[in-house]
Structures are given as C-alpha cells and as structure tokens.
Scaffold this motif. Structure first.
Motif, PDB file in Angstrom:
ATOM      1  N   LYS A  83      42.541 148.977  36.594  1.00  0.00           N
ATOM      2  CA  LYS A  83      42.845 148.695  38.004  1.00  0.00           C
ATOM      3  C   LYS A  83      41.758 147.800  38.587  1.00  0.00           C
ATOM      4  O   LYS A  83      40.564 148.020  38.336  1.00  0.00           O
ATOM      5  N   ARG A  84      42.188 146.809  39.336  1.00  0.00           N
ATOM      6  CA  ARG A  84      41.236 145.946  40.038  1.00  0.00           C
ATOM      7  C   ARG A  84      41.562 146.021  41.529  1.00  0.00           C
ATOM      8  O   ARG A  84      42.728 145.997  41.920  1.00  0.00           O
ATOM      9  N   TRP A  85      40.563 146.143  42.352  1.00  0.00           N
ATOM     10  CA  TRP A  85      40.807 146.115  43.798  1.00  0.00           C
ATOM     11  C   TRP A  85      39.685 145.356  44.480  1.00  0.00           C
ATOM     12  O   TRP A  85      38.623 145.160  43.908  1.00  0.00           O
ATOM     13  N   LYS A  92      48.032 141.677  29.982  1.00  0.00           N
ATOM     14  CA  LYS A  92      47.050 141.027  30.879  1.00  0.00           C
ATOM     15  C   LYS A  92      45.621 141.430  30.496  1.00  0.00           C
ATOM     16  O   LYS A  92      44.696 140.605  30.509  1.00  0.00           O
ATOM     17  N   LEU A 139      46.611 146.361  35.911  1.00  0.00           N
ATOM     18  CA  LEU A 139      46.770 145.399  34.825  1.00  0.00           C
ATOM     19  C   LEU A 139      47.567 146.026  33.686  1.00  0.00           C
ATOM     20  O   LEU A 139      47.272 147.146  33.261  1.00  0.00           O
ATOM     21  N   ASN A 140      48.586 145.309  33.202  1.00  0.00           N
ATOM     22  CA  ASN A 140      49.294 145.826  32.032  1.00  0.00           C
ATOM     23  C   ASN A 140      48.524 145.448  30.765  1.00  0.00           C
ATOM     24  O   ASN A 140      47.549 144.692  30.817  1.00  0.00           O
ATOM     25  N   ASN A 195      43.437 144.733  48.864  1.00  0.00           N
ATOM     26  CA  ASN A 195      44.576 144.847  47.949  1.00  0.00           C
ATOM     27  C   ASN A 195      44.097 145.316  46.571  1.00  0.00           C
ATOM     28  O   ASN A 195      42.895 145.417  46.340  1.00  0.00           O
ATOM     29  N   PHE A 196      45.079 145.574  45.676  1.00  0.00           N
ATOM     30  CA  PHE A 196      44.713 146.002  44.334  1.00  0.00           C
ATOM     31  C   PHE A 196      45.754 145.492  43.344  1.00  0.00           C
ATOM     32  O   PHE A 196      46.846 145.063  43.732  1.00  0.00           O
ATOM     33  N   GLU A 197      45.412 145.513  42.061  1.00  0.00           N
ATOM     34  CA  GLU A 197      46.432 145.230  41.032  1.00  0.00           C
ATOM     35  C   GLU A 197      46.197 146.154  39.844  1.00  0.00           C
ATOM     36  O   GLU A 197      45.066 146.519  39.544  1.00  0.00           O
ATOM     37  N   HIS A 237      34.612 142.902  44.717  1.00  0.00           N
ATOM     38  CA  HIS A 237      35.664 143.322  43.793  1.00  0.00           C
ATOM     39  C   HIS A 237      35.208 144.531  42.979  1.00  0.00           C
ATOM     40  O   HIS A 237      34.017 144.693  42.722  1.00  0.00           O
TER      41      HIS A 237
END
Ligand code: SF4
Length: 385
Positions: free
Chosen positions: A274-276, A306, A302-303, A298-300, A268
């Motif tokens: 950003k996390r991927w 969060k 974060l707002n 994949n990635f996310e 990770h």
C-alpha cells in the motif's frame, strides 16, 4: 527494517528548477514541530500495523529542514523515539541548505542525535548558484562542509547538479574534484531536469535558457561515473556515489522496496503493498491536524504485477535485483525460462552482470537503465500471463 521520512515544507526562496512541495511564507515554521508531533501521535493511535516494526533510519527532507531550530528537531525526535521502536544507532539525516546554518547550529544539530548531513550545494561556482536561484554562495557551501566535520559529523553528503547552461566538461570536473579535496564521503549527482510548472520550464520554453542536449548530458554523466569509480567511491544508485559504509541507508529503503512511513505535507508512505501520501498543501495539512485527522490525500493498493515492475525498476537503478528477495516476495525465480535469454543477451552486451545473487547494471548498463528496465519488465509480464 523500516524508515521514517519527515517533510519540512518551507524554503526562504524557491529555486527556479524545483518542483518539490514547499512554501516561502515562513509564518508557520515556529509551530511546525508541534504540528508534526501531533501527526505522529494521531498516526500511532490509528496504525497498529507499525507496533512491531523496527525502524533504523529517519530522514528530514523538504523544503529546507535546516530552517528548523535544534530544539524543534529535539522535539520531533523525542516523539519518534517515544512512539516507535527505533534502533539507537539509527541513521538520522537532515537535508541542509548551506545558506541556513552556521557552525553553532551544526554543533547543536549534532547534539540532538542527527548524525548525517546532506548539503544542497548544487555547484561550487557562484554564477551557477545565481542562475539556479540558490540563497547561498560557493563560499557558504565550503564553510558549511568544513563546519560539519568540525562539529563531529562524519557522514556528510553533497548534492550537485550537472547539465547546467554553459557548464562544460572542465567546469563540471572542477565540482567533482572539490568533493574529493573536501573529503566528502557521499555525493548525489543529478542532471538538471526541466520540470513542468517551474520558472525554469518557462525560460526554456521561451528560448531564454538553453540547456545541454541529451548527448552532452550523457557525456557528463559518464564522466561522473568514471571519476568517482577512479576515486574509490561505490556507484550504488544511478545518481549516488559513496565511500564504503557511507551509502544512505534511508534512500536504500526506497530503492530496495522496504517499508517507510512519512509525515508532513506531501510526504509519501509505503507499507507492504500500500502506498499513501499526504496533502501537498500546508493549509489543508494544518486543518486536518487541528481536527485530529490524518492529512492523507489518497492511497493506492499495488497488485502483484505492479509490485514486480517497481521492484525490478528500483533494483536496477541501485544495488541490483535481489534474486533471493524476489523469490521470497513473489514466489517464483526471477531468472525463469521467459527471461533467461534476455538476461544472457544483456550480459553478452556487457550491460548487466549476475553476481552474488543479484542482477546488476554495468557502467554501460547504467547509461541505458530505463530502456533495460522496460525490456526486462515486458518479459516478466509475459512470464506472469
Ligand atoms: S531549497 Fe531545495 S526544496 Fe527549496 S526550492 Fe530550492 S531546491 Fe527546492
């Protein structure tokens, strides 16, 4: 400052409780350094955002990184130092299975620049090790720790597991006492977690294994905290204890919400918001690398909500919520009107303290860490509305 994680996804044999990504087929082990170096090079060529970043920790986890040869570590470290700005005094850790190294290998590890060894000991009792499916004996672990010190490592850590079937207070205490006898400056003490999809899960489900209930686990955990505090260790994260100056700088990055990049299958990464993460599949990983592509699954993004949630949760689990950092990052005071009553109440119950610009859990608070985090987060969410 930022960190670098490398996942080495090979194990000689899977332990019954483990859900980390690794494979028992070692065919690709000898090619792995080249694969990861190629991933580092592809990443570097596509990721300008790390050009100015300074890194001060490198962590080889797994899997069993100690299955790699010293020359493979050398190759990977050379590539990292060539491609990134890494401090010369960076902390470089290798998770090590006591069944995979001897004194010669540890001496060679030290020569490559590796300066921290984390041994997966789990227990100093052979019956526990057999139950867990470990490939080493207690004697192997004792020898390894001794060899590590003799090879020039000062920064040595061991992992231990509590809450094993049939493990009473005295047996667990004997494990803890061994760490003091061996002068080990850092200990990670985890309770046995029954993860879905593991052989242990099936054994427990079908009643073939009975693990201690929550009260018993809490009792062992409290005993652990008390033991290490009395022995002069700092309890700097829920499961981690260190003599002064021996805290794991790399793991602190995760808990203090710093940036890190990861290489290898299932690794990770986290950068600002950003996390991927990479594919947790060695074949797909190799295919991507051989096609000059990053093996990202994949990635996310974060707002703010969060990020605040994670910042609070991770802070409470470790060195505390850093009030100055919170304000810089999120633009308002953590101890705002909406939360101050909650914090005062937790202080009155002796669950948290506010000290040197940090909100920290007390020993009693650590026992209720998750619940306290949920309560605080719900109040902060209210403040954000
Ligand atoms: S050696 Fe470590 S990574 Fe491998 S199966 Fe056992 S616990 Fe998991």
């Amino acid at each position: 400052m930022s960190g670098i994680y490398l996942h080495i996804p090979f194990c000689e044999k899977k332990c019954i409780y483990c859900d980390f990504y690794s494979v028992e087929n070692l065919n690709l082990l000898s090619d792995f350094a080249e694969l990861i170096v190629k991933e580092i090079e592809i990443f570097k060529s596509e990721s300008e955002f790390v050009d100015d970043a300074i890194f001060d920790t490198i962590y080889f986890g797994g899997g069993t990184p100690s299955l790699l040869e010293p020359s493979q570590f050398e190759k990977i470290l050379n590539s990292l130092f060539k491609n990134f700005k890494i401090l010369t005094n960076a902390e470089i850790t290798v998770e090590t299975n006591p069944g995979t190294v001897d004194k010669r290998k540890l001496i060679e590890f030290r020569k490559t620049g590796i300066n921290r060894i984390s041994f997966g000991v789990q227990s100093f009792f052979d019956d526990d090790l057999t139950f867990l499916g470990r490939i080493h004996t207690s004697e192997d672990a004792l020898n390894c720790v001794k060899f590590a010190f003799e090879s020039g490592f000062e920064n040595v850590s061991v992992d231990l597991i509590f809450g094993l079937p049939g493990q009473d207070k005295n047996k667990w205490l004997a494990n803890l006492e061994k760490t003091i006898e061996l002068n080990i400056p850092h200990v990670s003490a985890y309770n046995l977690i029954v993860e879905r999809g593991t052989p242990l899960y099936e054994l427990v489900k079908f009643g073939k294994v009975k693990i201690p209930d929550d009260d018993k686990q809490a009792e062992l955990y409290e005993l652990t905290i008390e033991f290490f505090e009395n022995a002069g260790y700092k309890h700097y994260e829920v499961s981690n204890f260190a003599k002064d100056g021996f805290e794991c700088r790399h793991n602190l990055k995760y808990w203090q919400y710093e940036n890190y990049i990861g290489f290898g299958p299932s690794a990770h990464s986290f950068w600002i918001n950003k996390r991927w993460w990479n594919v947790a599949n060695l074949e797909k990983y190799v295919k991507a690398i051989n096609s000059d592509k990053l093996p990202i699954a994949n990635f996310e993004i974060l707002n703010k909500e969060k990020m605040i949630e994670e910042f609070i949760y991770l802070g409470l689990r470790s060195t505390g919520i850093d009030l100055k950092k919170f304000k810089n990052k999120f633009g308002f005071d953590f101890l705002c009107l909406e939360i101050i009553d909650e914090i005062n109440e937790l202080k009155n119950l002796n669950l948290v303290i506010v000290e040197e610009n940090f909100v920290k859990l007390t020993r009693k608070g650590f026992m209720l860490c998750d619940k306290i985090a949920v309560d605080i987060i719900s109040k902060i969410n209210y403040a954000l509305r």
